[in-house]
Design a protein around this motif. Structure first.
Motif, PDB file in Angstrom:
ATOM      1  N   TRP A  69       0.832  -1.213   0.000  1.00 44.51           N
ATOM      2  CA  TRP A  69       0.000   0.000   0.000  1.00 44.51           C
ATOM      3  C   TRP A  69       0.865   1.262   0.000  1.00 44.51           C
ATOM      4  CZ3 TRP A  69      -3.000  -2.653   4.458  1.00 44.51           C
ATOM      5  CH2 TRP A  69      -3.950  -3.537   3.917  1.00 44.51           C
ATOM      6  N   ILE A  70       1.933   1.259   0.795  1.00 42.54           N
ATOM      7  CA  ILE A  70       2.804   2.437   0.848  1.00 42.54           C
ATOM      8  C   ILE A  70       3.470   2.659  -0.500  1.00 42.54           C
ATOM      9  CG2 ILE A  70       4.932   3.350   1.869  1.00 42.54           C
ATOM     10  CD1 ILE A  70       4.040   1.933   4.498  1.00 42.54           C
ATOM     11  N   ALA A  71       3.904   1.589  -1.151  1.00 40.01           N
ATOM     12  CA  ALA A  71       4.497   1.720  -2.491  1.00 40.01           C
ATOM     13  C   ALA A  71       3.483   2.309  -3.464  1.00 40.01           C
ATOM     14  CB  ALA A  71       4.986   0.358  -2.977  1.00 40.01           C
ATOM     15  N   GLN A  72       2.239   1.863  -3.378  1.00 41.90           N
ATOM     16  CA  GLN A  72       1.199   2.400  -4.261  1.00 41.90           C
ATOM     17  C   GLN A  72       0.913   3.865  -3.960  1.00 41.90           C
ATOM     18  OE1 GLN A  72      -1.940  -0.413  -3.446  1.00 41.90           O
ATOM     19  NE2 GLN A  72      -1.312  -1.809  -5.073  1.00 41.90           N
ATOM     20  N   LEU A  73       0.922   4.218  -2.677  1.00 39.64           N
ATOM     21  CA  LEU A  73       0.714   5.613  -2.292  1.00 39.64           C
ATOM     22  C   LEU A  73       1.851   6.480  -2.822  1.00 39.64           C
ATOM     23  CD1 LEU A  73      -0.518   5.052   1.361  1.00 39.64           C
ATOM     24  CD2 LEU A  73      -1.851   6.160  -0.442  1.00 39.64           C
ATOM     25  N   GLN A  74       3.084   5.992  -2.735  1.00 39.46           N
ATOM     26  CA  GLN A  74       4.223   6.766  -3.214  1.00 39.46           C
ATOM     27  C   GLN A  74       4.212   6.928  -4.729  1.00 39.46           C
ATOM     28  OE1 GLN A  74       7.316   5.597   0.400  1.00 39.46           O
ATOM     29  NE2 GLN A  74       8.054   5.562  -1.670  1.00 39.46           N
ATOM     30  N   SER A  75       3.695   5.921  -5.430  1.00 39.29           N
ATOM     31  CA  SER A  75       3.657   5.996  -6.888  1.00 39.29           C
ATOM     32  C   SER A  75       2.384   6.658  -7.404  1.00 39.29           C
ATOM     33  CB  SER A  75       3.774   4.587  -7.485  1.00 39.29           C
ATOM     34  OG  SER A  75       2.633   3.804  -7.146  1.00 39.29           O
ATOM     35  N   GLY A  76       1.442   6.930  -6.489  1.00 39.02           N
ATOM     36  CA  GLY A  76       0.192   7.561  -6.884  1.00 39.02           C
ATOM     37  C   GLY A  76      -0.805   6.613  -7.508  1.00 39.02           C
ATOM     38  N   THR A  77      -0.630   5.302  -7.295  1.00 35.58           N
ATOM     39  CA  THR A  77      -1.532   4.317  -7.916  1.00 35.58           C
ATOM     40  C   THR A  77      -2.570   3.764  -6.943  1.00 35.58           C
ATOM     41  OG1 THR A  77       0.046   2.527  -7.457  1.00 35.58           O
ATOM     42  CG2 THR A  77       0.201   3.623  -9.606  1.00 35.58           C
ATOM     43  N   LEU A  80      -7.436   6.241  -2.234  1.00 35.68           N
ATOM     44  CA  LEU A  80      -7.892   6.209  -0.846  1.00 35.68           C
ATOM     45  C   LEU A  80      -9.400   6.013  -0.802  1.00 35.68           C
ATOM     46  CD1 LEU A  80      -6.693   6.796   2.095  1.00 35.68           C
ATOM     47  CD2 LEU A  80      -7.786   9.016   1.838  1.00 35.68           C
ATOM     48  N   PRO A  81      -9.891   5.009  -0.066  1.00 34.70           N
ATOM     49  CA  PRO A  81     -11.339   4.800   0.011  1.00 34.70           C
ATOM     50  C   PRO A  81     -12.011   5.922   0.785  1.00 34.70           C
ATOM     51  CG  PRO A  81     -10.210   3.366   1.549  1.00 34.70           C
ATOM     52  CD  PRO A  81      -9.143   4.028   0.726  1.00 34.70           C
ATOM     53  N   VAL A  82     -13.219   6.265   0.360  1.00 32.51           N
ATOM     54  CA  VAL A  82     -13.981   7.297   1.054  1.00 32.51           C
ATOM     55  C   VAL A  82     -14.692   6.653   2.222  1.00 32.51           C
ATOM     56  CG1 VAL A  82     -15.828   8.980   0.849  1.00 32.51           C
ATOM     57  CG2 VAL A  82     -14.288   8.595  -1.072  1.00 32.51           C
ATOM     58  N   ARG A  83     -14.350   7.094   3.436  1.00 32.63           N
ATOM     59  CA  ARG A  83     -14.974   6.529   4.627  1.00 32.63           C
ATOM     60  C   ARG A  83     -15.312   7.655   5.579  1.00 32.63           C
ATOM     61  NH1 ARG A  83     -11.597   1.559   6.987  1.00 32.63           N
ATOM     62  NH2 ARG A  83     -13.334   1.705   8.438  1.00 32.63           N
ATOM     63  N   ALA A  84     -16.513   7.604   6.138  1.00 31.45           N
ATOM     64  CA  ALA A  84     -16.920   8.628   7.107  1.00 31.45           C
ATOM     65  C   ALA A  84     -16.328   8.269   8.462  1.00 31.45           C
ATOM     66  CB  ALA A  84     -18.446   8.671   7.185  1.00 31.45           C
ATOM     67  N   LEU A 124      -0.705   9.843   5.798  1.00 34.58           N
ATOM     68  CA  LEU A 124      -1.470  10.209   6.995  1.00 34.58           C
ATOM     69  C   LEU A 124      -2.955   9.943   6.778  1.00 34.58           C
ATOM     70  CD1 LEU A 124       0.262  13.598   7.965  1.00 34.58           C
ATOM     71  CD2 LEU A 124       0.783  11.294   8.782  1.00 34.58           C
ATOM     72  N   GLU A 125      -3.437  10.230   5.575  1.00 30.21           N
ATOM     73  CA  GLU A 125      -4.846   9.977   5.263  1.00 30.21           C
ATOM     74  C   GLU A 125      -5.164   8.481   5.302  1.00 30.21           C
ATOM     75  OE1 GLU A 125      -6.006  13.727   2.381  1.00 30.21           O
ATOM     76  OE2 GLU A 125      -5.130  11.940   1.494  1.00 30.21           O
ATOM     77  N   PHE A 126      -4.228   7.682   4.794  1.00 27.89           N
ATOM     78  CA  PHE A 126      -4.445   6.233   4.819  1.00 27.89           C
ATOM     79  C   PHE A 126      -4.535   5.748   6.262  1.00 27.89           C
ATOM     80  CE2 PHE A 126      -3.292   1.784   4.830  1.00 27.89           C
ATOM     81  CZ  PHE A 126      -3.935   1.285   3.703  1.00 27.89           C
TER      82      PHE A 126
END
Length: 222
Positions: A69-77, A80-84, A124-126
């Motif tokens: 997940w961190i690799a995907q976040l760093q690559s922009g792929t 982020l799921p929308v959660r209340a 941080l959002e994740f």
């Protein structure tokens, strides 16, 4: 040929591990760490329990999922799921970071400072979107020996982005490289603080902004 057989076996093993990590990732996100079982992962991946355990126990699998997940976040792929949630991700994007305990300090204001905050914000959002799972991840990092990618290749990649941004505002390369490492360590420290407390997303963002503000001062060797 023997070499072809070895390559074929390796490819099959890697494909099986990929199925296991994907199944574990889905179940961790759907059900959480505690409710996810090795047997459930095996069922989702359509492999034996033994195959799952060969890839790692639950702690190891959670760390490997976070590496992905961190690799995907760093690559922009990664999307982020929308959660209340309390202190939602959406509100954190639209409001300046501030302390929930009444002590408000200005967030980073320069373009470079905002850019650096933006580099860290998806992580941080994740964490905010999956607080319980991220706390289990932080605990797993303490229990499992070894060096996950977050301390190696992923750290190097993010530090390169940070140092490049610092150099772009006139900070010397030596200071930029050192500050990039310090900022990365600050980011990890904030996540561990968050995991052990009731810290909010705005508070975590503000803490990181303060560290960034310090490291973006123009500093050159005398």
């Amino acid at each position: 040929m023997p070499t072809e057989h070895v390559h074929s076996s390796t490819d099959r093993r890697l494909r099986t591990e990929e199925k296991i990590i994907s199944a574990a990732a889905d179940l961790f996100l759907e059900s959480g760490y505690k409710a996810t079982t090795v047997r459930g992962i095996a069922t989702r991946a359509e492999v034996s329990v033994g195959r799952v355990m060969a890839a790692g126990d639950k702690d190891v699998l959670l760390i490997r999922c976070y590496d992905r997940w961190i690799a995907q976040l760093q690559s922009g792929t990664y999307t982020l799921p929308v959660r209340a949630r309390t202190g939602s991700v959406a509100s954190a994007r639209s409001q300046p970071a501030s302390s929930a305990r009444g002590r408000v300090k200005p967030a980073a204001t320069s373009a470079v400072q905002n850019h650096l905050v933006g580099i860290f914000l998806p992580f941080l959002e994740f964490f905010a979107a999956h607080e319980d799972l991220s706390r289990d991840y932080a605990a797993a990092l303490m229990r499992v020996p070894g060096k996950p990618q977050v301390f190696e290749s992923l750290a190097v990649d993010l530090q390169e982005k940070l140092s490049s941004s610092l150099i772009s505002i006139g900070i010397s390369e030596a200071y930029a490289l050192a500050s990039a490492v310090a900022l990365y360590d600050s980011y990890l420290g904030i996540l561990f603080r968050w995991a052990a407390s009731d810290m909010s997303l705005p508070e975590a963002t503000e803490a990181l902004s303060q560290s960034i503000a310090f490291h973006t001062q123009l500093r050159r060797p005398a």
